[in-house]
Design an enzyme around this catalytic site. Structure first.
Site, PDB file in Angstrom:
ATOM      1  N   ASP A  66       0.817  -1.216   0.000  1.00  0.00           N
ATOM      2  CA  ASP A  66       0.000   0.000   0.000  1.00  0.00           C
ATOM      3  C   ASP A  66       0.850   1.266   0.000  1.00  0.00           C
ATOM      4  O   ASP A  66       2.069   1.219   0.172  1.00  0.00           O
ATOM      5  CB  ASP A  66      -0.963  -0.015   1.203  1.00  0.00           C
ATOM      6  N   ASN A 134      -7.800  -2.658  13.995  1.00  0.00           N
ATOM      7  CA  ASN A 134      -9.169  -3.064  13.657  1.00  0.00           C
ATOM      8  C   ASN A 134      -9.181  -4.263  12.709  1.00  0.00           C
ATOM      9  O   ASN A 134     -10.205  -4.581  12.116  1.00  0.00           O
ATOM     10  CB  ASN A 134      -9.939  -1.883  13.050  1.00  0.00           C
ATOM     11  N   HIS A 136      -7.308  -4.540   9.953  1.00  0.00           N
ATOM     12  CA  HIS A 136      -7.022  -4.277   8.539  1.00  0.00           C
ATOM     13  C   HIS A 136      -5.698  -4.912   8.128  1.00  0.00           C
ATOM     14  O   HIS A 136      -4.776  -5.051   8.922  1.00  0.00           O
ATOM     15  CB  HIS A 136      -7.106  -2.784   8.186  1.00  0.00           C
ATOM     16  N   GLU A 141      -9.700  -1.879   5.133  1.00  0.00           N
ATOM     17  CA  GLU A 141     -10.430  -1.627   6.370  1.00  0.00           C
ATOM     18  C   GLU A 141     -11.610  -2.599   6.476  1.00  0.00           C
ATOM     19  O   GLU A 141     -12.001  -3.217   5.484  1.00  0.00           O
ATOM     20  CB  GLU A 141     -10.942  -0.178   6.374  1.00  0.00           C
TER      21      GLU A 141
END
Ligand code: GLP
Length: 240
Positions: A66, A134, A136, A141
């Protein structure tokens, strides 16, 4: 999922051996790489092994997960900059064989060309992943579709909050990123997920022992046939 637990040093050394085995067997291997604080010790270990002549990246190719939208590779918080300084400059990989998604793609159609590049290189042999608080992976996400390819994402406030420690203020944290999709990640032949510290214990429990759900993107890795999860004792502390 195969779970490997030990001290951080132990699991980093074991994970590094995966790279030694892979690159000795297949010098032209395609590596999927990650950023964040989690892979730093592994990258230092890979650099050390490379300096000692125990592994070579001379023929390898890399594709990072990313990048932030809007950051040039020269920006000290861009993931291109991170990779150059924390790994690529310390190993013998050829700069032209390293790939980080462009932070200047204008739409998903352009972002998806990254998947085509990966496929043209023969696909990822070994994908390294960290995990967000979370769940990810990359910047996928919660609720990212299982079928997603490389795409642009709006970062959640919790992710921007978690990553603001690297910027001067929250306002400087980009609002969007481009990331390999869940499908892109699942196409890798083998996957290594690493997590350290008590802060990751809860999400690791959901990832490893919860039911696979797009609400916890990393839990979808249970559906992949070759995943190893490397944890220190703290990150593994809630596993039964
Ligand atoms: C970022 C990255 C992820 C990384 C996560 C966790 O948001 N996009 O690839 O896994 O942070 O970072 P850390 O390893 O610093 O906990």
């Amino acid at each position: 999922m195969k779970v490997i637990v030990g001290t951080k040093e132990e699991v980093v050394r074991k994970a590094a051996q995966r790279y030694v085995e892979l690159l000795n067997r297949k010098p032209e291997a395609v590596l999927g790489l990650a950023t964040g604080s989690t892979p730093l010790d592994l990258y230092a270990e890979l650099a050390r092994l490379c300096a000692e002549g125990k592994l070579s990246f001379a023929k390898a190719k890399s594709f990072n997960l990313d990048e932030y939208i809007g950051l040039e590779g020269t920006h000290d918080q861009s993931y291109r900059y991170f990779m150059d300084h924390n790994l690529f400059e310390h190993i013998d990989i050829r700069p032209e064989n390293t790939h980080v998604p462009s932070g200047f793609v204008k739409d998903d159609a352009e972002a998806e060309l990254y998947d085509a590049e990966i496929a043209a290189a023969g696909g990822v042999d070994l994908q390294l992943l960290g995990i967000g608080n979370n769940g990810h992976i990359g910047f996928n996400e919660p609720l990212t579709p299982f079928t997603s390819l490389t795409h642009i994402v709006k970062l959640t406030e919790s992710t921007r909050e978690a990553n603001k420690r690297f910027f001067n203020s929250i306002d400087e944290v980009p609002t969007h990123a481009v990331t390999m999709g869940i499908h892109t990640v699942m196409l890798a032949k083998s996957i290594i997920l690493m997590a350290f510290g008590t802060g990751k214990a809860e999400i690791i429990k959901a990832t490893v022992e919860g039911r696979p759900t797009i609400s916890v993107p990393a839990s979808l890795l249970q559906l992949h046939e070759d995943v190893e999860v490397y944890l220190d004792h703290d990150a593994a502390s809630l596993l039964s």
